[in-house]
Scaffold this motif. Sequence first.
Motif, PDB file in Angstrom:
ATOM      1  N   ALA A 184       0.816  -1.222   0.000  1.00  0.00           N
ATOM      2  CA  ALA A 184       0.000   0.000   0.000  1.00  0.00           C
ATOM      3  C   ALA A 184       0.845   1.264   0.000  1.00  0.00           C
ATOM      4  O   ALA A 184       0.546   2.221  -0.727  1.00  0.00           O
ATOM      5  CB  ALA A 184      -0.944  -0.010   1.202  1.00  0.00           C
ATOM      6  N   GLU A 185       1.890   1.285   0.799  1.00  0.00           N
ATOM      7  CA  GLU A 185       2.730   2.488   0.893  1.00  0.00           C
ATOM      8  C   GLU A 185       3.399   2.792  -0.446  1.00  0.00           C
ATOM      9  O   GLU A 185       3.502   3.950  -0.856  1.00  0.00           O
ATOM     10  CB  GLU A 185       3.780   2.320   1.988  1.00  0.00           C
ATOM     11  CG  GLU A 185       3.223   2.362   3.400  1.00  0.00           C
ATOM     12  CD  GLU A 185       2.543   3.693   3.724  1.00  0.00           C
ATOM     13  OE1 GLU A 185       3.005   4.742   3.224  1.00  0.00           O
ATOM     14  OE2 GLU A 185       1.536   3.675   4.453  1.00  0.00           O
ATOM     15  N   LYS A 231       0.765   4.221  -2.824  1.00  0.00           N
ATOM     16  CA  LYS A 231       0.421   5.606  -2.497  1.00  0.00           C
ATOM     17  C   LYS A 231       1.435   6.586  -3.087  1.00  0.00           C
ATOM     18  O   LYS A 231       1.090   7.696  -3.491  1.00  0.00           O
ATOM     19  CB  LYS A 231       0.350   5.790  -0.987  1.00  0.00           C
ATOM     20  CG  LYS A 231      -0.873   5.169  -0.345  1.00  0.00           C
ATOM     21  CD  LYS A 231      -0.838   5.364   1.163  1.00  0.00           C
ATOM     22  CE  LYS A 231      -2.001   4.657   1.851  1.00  0.00           C
ATOM     23  NZ  LYS A 231      -1.923   4.793   3.323  1.00  0.00           N
ATOM     24  N   ASP A 275      -4.746   4.144  -5.302  1.00  0.00           N
ATOM     25  CA  ASP A 275      -5.500   3.798  -4.109  1.00  0.00           C
ATOM     26  C   ASP A 275      -5.460   2.282  -3.892  1.00  0.00           C
ATOM     27  O   ASP A 275      -5.068   1.521  -4.779  1.00  0.00           O
ATOM     28  CB  ASP A 275      -6.952   4.263  -4.263  1.00  0.00           C
ATOM     29  CG  ASP A 275      -7.661   4.415  -2.924  1.00  0.00           C
ATOM     30  OD1 ASP A 275      -7.012   4.214  -1.885  1.00  0.00           O
ATOM     31  OD2 ASP A 275      -8.863   4.737  -2.941  1.00  0.00           O
ATOM     32  N   VAL A 276      -5.872   1.854  -2.703  1.00  0.00           N
ATOM     33  CA  VAL A 276      -5.972   0.425  -2.401  1.00  0.00           C
ATOM     34  C   VAL A 276      -7.380   0.156  -1.869  1.00  0.00           C
ATOM     35  O   VAL A 276      -8.063   1.067  -1.395  1.00  0.00           O
ATOM     36  CB  VAL A 276      -4.915  -0.017  -1.356  1.00  0.00           C
ATOM     37  CG1 VAL A 276      -3.515   0.197  -1.881  1.00  0.00           C
ATOM     38  CG2 VAL A 276      -5.107   0.710  -0.036  1.00  0.00           C
ATOM     39  N   PHE A 298     -10.555  -0.823   0.478  1.00  0.00           N
ATOM     40  CA  PHE A 298     -10.825  -0.434   1.860  1.00  0.00           C
ATOM     41  C   PHE A 298     -10.283  -1.454   2.857  1.00  0.00           C
ATOM     42  O   PHE A 298      -9.724  -1.092   3.894  1.00  0.00           O
ATOM     43  CB  PHE A 298     -12.341  -0.265   2.049  1.00  0.00           C
ATOM     44  CG  PHE A 298     -12.749   0.027   3.463  1.00  0.00           C
ATOM     45  CD1 PHE A 298     -12.477   1.255   4.042  1.00  0.00           C
ATOM     46  CD2 PHE A 298     -13.404  -0.939   4.222  1.00  0.00           C
ATOM     47  CE1 PHE A 298     -12.850   1.529   5.350  1.00  0.00           C
ATOM     48  CE2 PHE A 298     -13.774  -0.671   5.527  1.00  0.00           C
ATOM     49  CZ  PHE A 298     -13.497   0.558   6.090  1.00  0.00           C
ATOM     50  N   LYS A 323      -6.748  -0.896   3.635  1.00  0.00           N
ATOM     51  CA  LYS A 323      -6.554   0.286   4.468  1.00  0.00           C
ATOM     52  C   LYS A 323      -6.804  -0.050   5.939  1.00  0.00           C
ATOM     53  O   LYS A 323      -6.081   0.418   6.830  1.00  0.00           O
ATOM     54  CB  LYS A 323      -7.497   1.408   4.019  1.00  0.00           C
ATOM     55  CG  LYS A 323      -7.188   1.963   2.636  1.00  0.00           C
ATOM     56  CD  LYS A 323      -8.198   3.034   2.252  1.00  0.00           C
ATOM     57  CE  LYS A 323      -7.918   3.578   0.867  1.00  0.00           C
ATOM     58  NZ  LYS A 323      -8.896   4.597   0.442  1.00  0.00           N
ATOM     59  N   GLU A 375      -3.887  -2.085   7.228  1.00  0.00           N
ATOM     60  CA  GLU A 375      -2.718  -1.228   7.429  1.00  0.00           C
ATOM     61  C   GLU A 375      -2.853  -0.418   8.721  1.00  0.00           C
ATOM     62  O   GLU A 375      -1.886  -0.285   9.490  1.00  0.00           O
ATOM     63  CB  GLU A 375      -2.552  -0.286   6.238  1.00  0.00           C
ATOM     64  CG  GLU A 375      -1.323   0.598   6.334  1.00  0.00           C
ATOM     65  CD  GLU A 375      -1.254   1.613   5.203  1.00  0.00           C
ATOM     66  OE1 GLU A 375      -0.188   2.202   5.016  1.00  0.00           O
ATOM     67  OE2 GLU A 375      -2.277   1.812   4.516  1.00  0.00           O
ATOM     68  N   ALA A 376      -4.055   0.108   8.983  1.00  0.00           N
ATOM     69  CA  ALA A 376      -4.275   0.903  10.196  1.00  0.00           C
ATOM     70  C   ALA A 376      -4.049   0.068  11.452  1.00  0.00           C
ATOM     71  O   ALA A 376      -3.429   0.528  12.425  1.00  0.00           O
ATOM     72  CB  ALA A 376      -5.690   1.474  10.184  1.00  0.00           C
TER      73      ALA A 376
END
Length: 274
Positions: free
Chosen positions: A228-229, A232, A237-238, A240, A243, A246-247
């Motif tokens: 993902a990084e 970005k 985008d990736v 949901f 995301k 990742e969070a």
Amino acid sequence: MSMIEVRNLIYSYNNETNAVDDISFDIKEGTYTTIIGHNGSGKSTLAKLMAGLLEPKAGEIKIDGMVLNEENLPLIRNELGIVFQNPDNQFIGSTVKDDIAFGLENRQVPSEEMEKIIEEYIEKVNLTKFMNSEPQNLSGGQKQRVAIAGVMAMQPKIIIFDEATSMLDPKGKKEIKKLMYDLAESDQFTIISITHDIEEVMQSDDCIVMNKGRLFMHNTPLKVFEKAEQLKKIDLDVPFVFKVKEAFNKKHIRLKSDDLKGLVDELCQYRSNR
């Protein structure tokens, strides 16, 4: 077996900046491959090169074992069809039936056989009742289905969709994506889709990521979106679900699932164990 082999491919529109810059990859027979990247990354140029609509500055493309060159181009075009972004630019015939018949007539398919082929493929795209309608009177999604039927009727081994859903409304997009998924699952075609649709990418077997004309990544969608990084950094985008993962990873909570329901189940399990 590789249906498409690309080696050290280079193309430039202005002889200064390479729109496609020394890329190599293979696409296996019967797979569904999506190609993503920001605008200007070289996606559509790559599609046109594979379809023989542009001639590379350097490098080589093989389609089903044949080198894509002037001598083999007629044979290769029998094996490859392309569906463009704007279906209005693809219509030839005055009716849906005439439009699907156009390519078959060029191949001198006998009339009796042609009728059967047209009926078969117009039924596959669920447009039988519109057979004698004028294409311009159809909705965007219906027009694109006519274009797909015309390509399918030629019975190619490869179908390239060049942002085929980008000009459609939500209903039209849903119709065409469903048809593309059905084609991919039939194992009759090698499907390549140039797209910005992340949901579509997740349905594919492989994903090629382009950036500034170069091959940035080539892997399964899950492996691609795990980066993902990196995505970005090139303005992509990736989904949901990635995301969310990742969070939680930043909070040192490692989640394994790649779908939303699985994540919810994991989080419930995590809370119950605390």
